[in-house]
Design a protein around this motif. Sequence first.
Motif, short mmCIF file in Angstrom:
data_model
loop_
_atom_site.label_atom_id
_atom_site.label_comp_id
_atom_site.label_asym_id
_atom_site.label_seq_id
_atom_site.Cartn_x
_atom_site.Cartn_y
_atom_site.Cartn_z
N ALA A 42 0.86 -1.19 0.00
CA ALA A 42 0.00 0.00 0.00
C ALA A 42 0.90 1.23 0.00
CB ALA A 42 -0.91 0.01 1.22
N SER A 44 -0.15 4.02 1.66
CA SER A 44 -0.49 4.74 2.89
C SER A 44 -1.12 3.77 3.88
CB SER A 44 -1.47 5.87 2.58
OG SER A 44 -2.00 6.43 3.76
N ASP A 47 -4.74 3.53 3.42
CA ASP A 47 -5.25 2.69 2.34
C ASP A 47 -5.46 1.24 2.76
OD1 ASP A 47 -5.17 4.87 0.65
OD2 ASP A 47 -3.22 4.33 -0.22
#
Length: 149
Positions: A42, A44, A47
Amino acid sequence: MTDRVLVAVFDSPVAGVLLRWAPELGFRTVLVDPDPARGADATSVADLGEDLSDADVVVTDHHRPELGEVVRDALARPVRWVGVMGNPRHEGPHVAALAALGVPPEEVARVHRPIGLDIGSRAPAEIALSTLAGLLADRNGRPGSPHGR
């Protein structure tokens, strides 16, 4: 063993070792890196669509320009613990970065630094070993954990 999740933030040599060794110790691992070219799971912590209430977030590079945003996003999730690597003799750059983003001081105080057991770690494998030992100490309710037991 455990359903604990280890979120390694930033593709770094320390993260590489954490991702290799942590599953042997009962952790499910996730790599987060804001640079999509690094091939992380990912870009972030925000996310990650899974339950992270039992997750330990380990920021493995305190020199990246995205440090503030990444730590802010980790603090916004119901994670169990957030730690940033770094020298304990100096204030971590995450403090100023989070303040500049308007993160309240009580949230900044949730960030642990240094991480792991103090074994004089210098090399990436030593830092990863120290970090995992501290997380295991916490999981097993032993003194010396970076989680304040």
